[in-house]
Write a protein that holds these residues in place. Structure first.
Motif, mmCIF file in Angstrom:
data_model
loop_
_atom_site.group_PDB
_atom_site.id
_atom_site.type_symbol
_atom_site.label_atom_id
_atom_site.label_comp_id
_atom_site.label_asym_id
_atom_site.label_seq_id
_atom_site.Cartn_x
_atom_site.Cartn_y
_atom_site.Cartn_z
ATOM 1 N N ARG A 1 -6.869 1.812 8.576
ATOM 2 C CA ARG A 1 -6.388 2.027 7.205
ATOM 3 C C ARG A 1 -6.992 0.989 6.264
ATOM 4 O O ARG A 1 -7.210 -0.161 6.657
ATOM 5 C CB ARG A 1 -4.860 1.938 7.149
ATOM 6 N N ILE A 2 -7.262 1.406 5.056
ATOM 7 C CA ILE A 2 -7.762 0.477 4.040
ATOM 8 C C ILE A 2 -6.915 0.596 2.774
ATOM 9 O O ILE A 2 -6.171 1.562 2.585
ATOM 10 C CB ILE A 2 -9.251 0.738 3.705
ATOM 11 N N VAL A 3 -7.043 -0.374 1.913
ATOM 12 C CA VAL A 3 -6.277 -0.438 0.669
ATOM 13 C C VAL A 3 -6.865 0.531 -0.362
ATOM 14 O O VAL A 3 -8.087 0.697 -0.437
ATOM 15 C CB VAL A 3 -6.285 -1.880 0.110
ATOM 16 N N HIS A 4 -6.013 1.159 -1.153
ATOM 17 C CA HIS A 4 -6.482 1.987 -2.255
ATOM 18 C C HIS A 4 -7.410 1.157 -3.154
ATOM 19 O O HIS A 4 -7.117 -0.011 -3.453
ATOM 20 C CB HIS A 4 -5.310 2.452 -3.144
ATOM 21 N N HIS B 1 -5.153 5.725 3.741
ATOM 22 C CA HIS B 1 -4.412 4.514 3.389
ATOM 23 C C HIS B 1 -3.071 4.402 4.124
ATOM 24 O O HIS B 1 -2.493 3.308 4.177
ATOM 25 C CB HIS B 1 -4.144 4.483 1.881
ATOM 26 N N GLN C 1 -9.133 -4.569 3.544
ATOM 27 C CA GLN C 1 -8.258 -4.299 4.680
ATOM 28 C C GLN C 1 -6.813 -4.654 4.344
ATOM 29 O O GLN C 1 -6.547 -5.532 3.522
ATOM 30 C CB GLN C 1 -8.713 -5.110 5.899
ATOM 31 N N LEU C 2 -5.870 -3.968 4.992
ATOM 32 C CA LEU C 2 -4.467 -4.320 4.826
ATOM 33 C C LEU C 2 -4.268 -5.758 5.298
ATOM 34 O O LEU C 2 -4.754 -6.146 6.367
ATOM 35 C CB LEU C 2 -3.579 -3.374 5.636
ATOM 36 N N VAL D 1 0.846 -1.200 0.000
ATOM 37 C CA VAL D 1 0.000 0.000 0.000
ATOM 38 C C VAL D 1 0.882 1.251 0.000
ATOM 39 O O VAL D 1 0.631 2.217 -0.741
ATOM 40 C CB VAL D 1 -0.949 -0.009 1.214
ATOM 41 N N GLU D 2 1.933 1.246 0.807
ATOM 42 C CA GLU D 2 2.835 2.403 0.882
ATOM 43 C C GLU D 2 3.613 2.588 -0.417
ATOM 44 O O GLU D 2 3.811 3.713 -0.887
ATOM 45 C CB GLU D 2 3.777 2.227 2.073
ATOM 46 N N ALA E 1 1.261 4.089 -2.971
ATOM 47 C CA ALA E 1 1.068 5.524 -2.731
ATOM 48 C C ALA E 1 2.224 6.322 -3.307
ATOM 49 O O ALA E 1 2.033 7.383 -3.921
ATOM 50 C CB ALA E 1 0.926 5.784 -1.232
ATOM 51 N N ALA F 1 -6.841 7.347 10.070
ATOM 52 C CA ALA F 1 -7.841 6.372 9.615
ATOM 53 C C ALA F 1 -8.750 5.928 10.754
ATOM 54 O O ALA F 1 -9.934 5.634 10.539
ATOM 55 C CB ALA F 1 -7.141 5.166 8.991
#
Length: 282
Positions: A196-199, A182, A232-233, A168-169, A172, A188
């Protein structure tokens, strides 16, 4: 935020039935003409059994005299029913428990549909006819080819991958989408998602990965998406892409669904792709 998928959402509503007194030939003709895999056998309007294509094939292959055989003599019985309001997970457990591949769906006591392993395979990625045929470090894929060669309506390709916090990072940084939803745990936690959630673009990328496993050189022409629930991550997401129509000489329309670790539908949509012959390897 989860949206449960119910039996009524995935069942086949077109019900093909035949009487208990129908001949084997009549059953075969109805299966062929209706282009279905099973028939509900009825007596005075009530379902009492199921006849499938494989039942008919096995009977014909046995070599016995079929002149006096009727649907009642080789149907699967008693019928196993499931309520339209139950979840697809419940239906899957019922199929496993009863060791069958068809369920009759009822609502208020009335027959309203049929649910088979085929329909469930689109919504529950673990219901697959073929073992995984290709593996990477953290992904898996499989392909169901409905015909012997080439791409055709009914083919289904799947691709699964776990989406981690580091991915995810990285996404981004690559995309420029630095929405703190995210990336920032504290931020979040104050949102409706509480974490935090996924793009969405990253979660839906497994669709493109799945389409890349179709035979030939696949070129995206169109994609529409509807986001049903957050990813979700750490979720393992699975894209299930089915060819539903041929819209030109080399163009195909596909249903494109994505499921999370719990087999909940999180993204749904359709795509149109152009498929050229793959260049020959040198």
């Amino acid at each position: 935020m989860r949206i449960k998928t119910l039996v009524r959402d995935v069942m086949r509503q077109t019900i093909e039935s035949i009487s208990t007194t129908a001949t084997v030939r009549a059953c075969a003709e109805r299966l062929r003409d209706a282009d279905v895999g099973s028939l509900v056998v009825t007596r005075e309007g009530d379902p009492v059994g199921i006849v499938t294509k494989s039942d008919v094939v096995a009977l014909v292959a046995s070599g016995e005299d079929l002149k006096n055989r009727t649907a009642e003599s080789f149907m699967s019985s008693p019928v196993v029913t499931v309520a339209a309001s139950r979840s697809v997970e419940h239906a899957a457990d019922l199929l496993r428990k009863e060791d069958i591949d068809q369920l009759i769906v009822t609502e208020g006591g009335a027959l309203v549909g049929v649910l088979s392993v085929v329909e469930l395979s689109y919504y529950l990625p673990r219901f697959q006819y073929e073992a995984v045929v290709e593996r990477g470090e953290d992904w898996s894929t499989s392909y169901e080819d409905r015909e012997d060669e080439g791409l055709s309506v009914g083919d289904v390709v799947r691709f699964s991958q776990t989406i981690t916090a580091s991915e995810v990072e990285e996404f981004a940084a690559l995309s420029g989408d630095t929405n703190p939803l995210h990336l920032d745990d504290e931020y979040a936690a104050k949102t409706r998602f509480r974490r935090r959630i996924v793009h969405g673009a990253l979660a839906s990328s497994v669709i493109s990965a799945a389409l890349a496993r179709l035979p030939g050189l696949v070129i995206y022409l169109n994609q529409n998406l509807s986001f049903r629930a957050p990813v979700q991550l750490g979720d393992r997401v699975t894209a299930v892409c089915e060819v539903i129509d041929r819209v030109g000489e080399d163009r195909y329309r596909l249903r494109t669904d994505v499921f999370d670790t719990d087999d909940d539908l999180v993204i749904t949509g359709e795509a149109v792709v152009l498929v050229d012959e793959a260049p020959a390897a040198e």
